[in-house]
Design a protein around this motif. Structure first.
Motif, short mmCIF file in Angstrom:
data_model
loop_
_atom_site.label_atom_id
_atom_site.label_comp_id
_atom_site.label_asym_id
_atom_site.label_seq_id
_atom_site.Cartn_x
_atom_site.Cartn_y
_atom_site.Cartn_z
N PHE A 1 -18.46 34.60 -46.98
CA PHE A 1 -17.63 34.61 -45.76
C PHE A 1 -16.23 34.11 -46.06
CE2 PHE A 1 -15.93 32.16 -42.18
CZ PHE A 1 -15.76 33.18 -41.26
N ILE A 2 -16.14 33.01 -46.79
CA ILE A 2 -14.82 32.41 -47.07
C ILE A 2 -14.02 33.26 -48.05
CG2 ILE A 2 -13.68 30.42 -48.16
CD1 ILE A 2 -16.08 28.72 -47.11
N ALA A 3 -14.63 33.68 -49.13
CA ALA A 3 -13.89 34.34 -50.21
C ALA A 3 -13.80 35.85 -50.06
CB ALA A 3 -14.53 34.01 -51.55
N CYS A 4 -14.73 36.45 -49.35
CA CYS A 4 -14.80 37.93 -49.36
C CYS A 4 -14.65 38.52 -47.96
CB CYS A 4 -16.14 38.38 -49.95
SG CYS A 4 -16.42 37.75 -51.59
N ARG A 5 -14.15 37.73 -47.03
CA ARG A 5 -14.01 38.22 -45.66
C ARG A 5 -12.91 39.27 -45.61
NH1 ARG A 5 -13.23 34.60 -40.22
NH2 ARG A 5 -13.35 36.37 -38.80
N ALA A 6 -13.25 40.41 -45.10
CA ALA A 6 -12.27 41.48 -44.95
C ALA A 6 -11.76 41.46 -43.51
CB ALA A 6 -12.92 42.83 -45.26
#
Length: 157
Positions: free
Chosen positions: A151-156
């Motif tokens: 969620f934190i690093a890969c949220r588009a």
């Protein structure tokens, strides 16, 4: 002492269940996180190539899960039990754990998450007291932190 802080190897059965929980609960938490988190963090989708983010997600989850469990269920539960007793220590570590799960990323009230984390802290504290080890609660924490990293690093957007 190390055993008092939950820093000892559990029985083979608990170790086996710990590994199995990571293997089963990890992928399930990734699949269910979006649905569970949307009311609190808003709608989102993951934008990632899964194999490319698996290693840092696991590393983050292991570091965060182990650190939080050693602090809350190891040190805080073990050491505060000397001062306020076991029940008081269970409640104290759970309240602090719940309160620590607040932040600016919420689109709605953080209170339900804080209450849920406090309840999880009680359960985790009871598990540590029962097994005498942090391994099982670390395993569950690691499995649930993988989607947090995603969620934190890969949220588009």
């Amino acid at each position: 002492s190390r055993p008092e802080a939950g820093l000892r190897w559990p029985s083979r059965g608990v170790a086996f269940v710990s590994v199995a929980l990571v293997v089963v609960l990890g992928p399930l938490s990734v699949l269910g996180f979006r649905t569970l988190a949307a009311p609190f963090f808003g709608e989102f989708h993951y934008g990632f190539a899964f194999p490319a983010v698996l290693a840092p997600a696991l590393l983050f989850a292991l570091a965060n899960g182990a650190l939080e469990e050693v602090v809350y269920r190891g040190a805080m539960l073990g050491w505060s039990a000397r001062v306020v007793g076991v029940r008081g220590a269970l409640i104290l570590q759970a309240v602090v754990f719940g309160a620590a799960h607040n932040g600016p990323g919420f689109v709605a009230s953080a209170l339900p998450v804080m209450v849920a984390m406090g309840a999880a802290g009680i359960v985790a504290g009871l598990v540590v007291r029962r097994t005498g080890s942090l391994l099982l609660v670390i395993a569950v924490h690691v499995a649930l932190d993988v989607p947090l990293y995603l969620f934190i690093a890969c949220r588009a957007a």
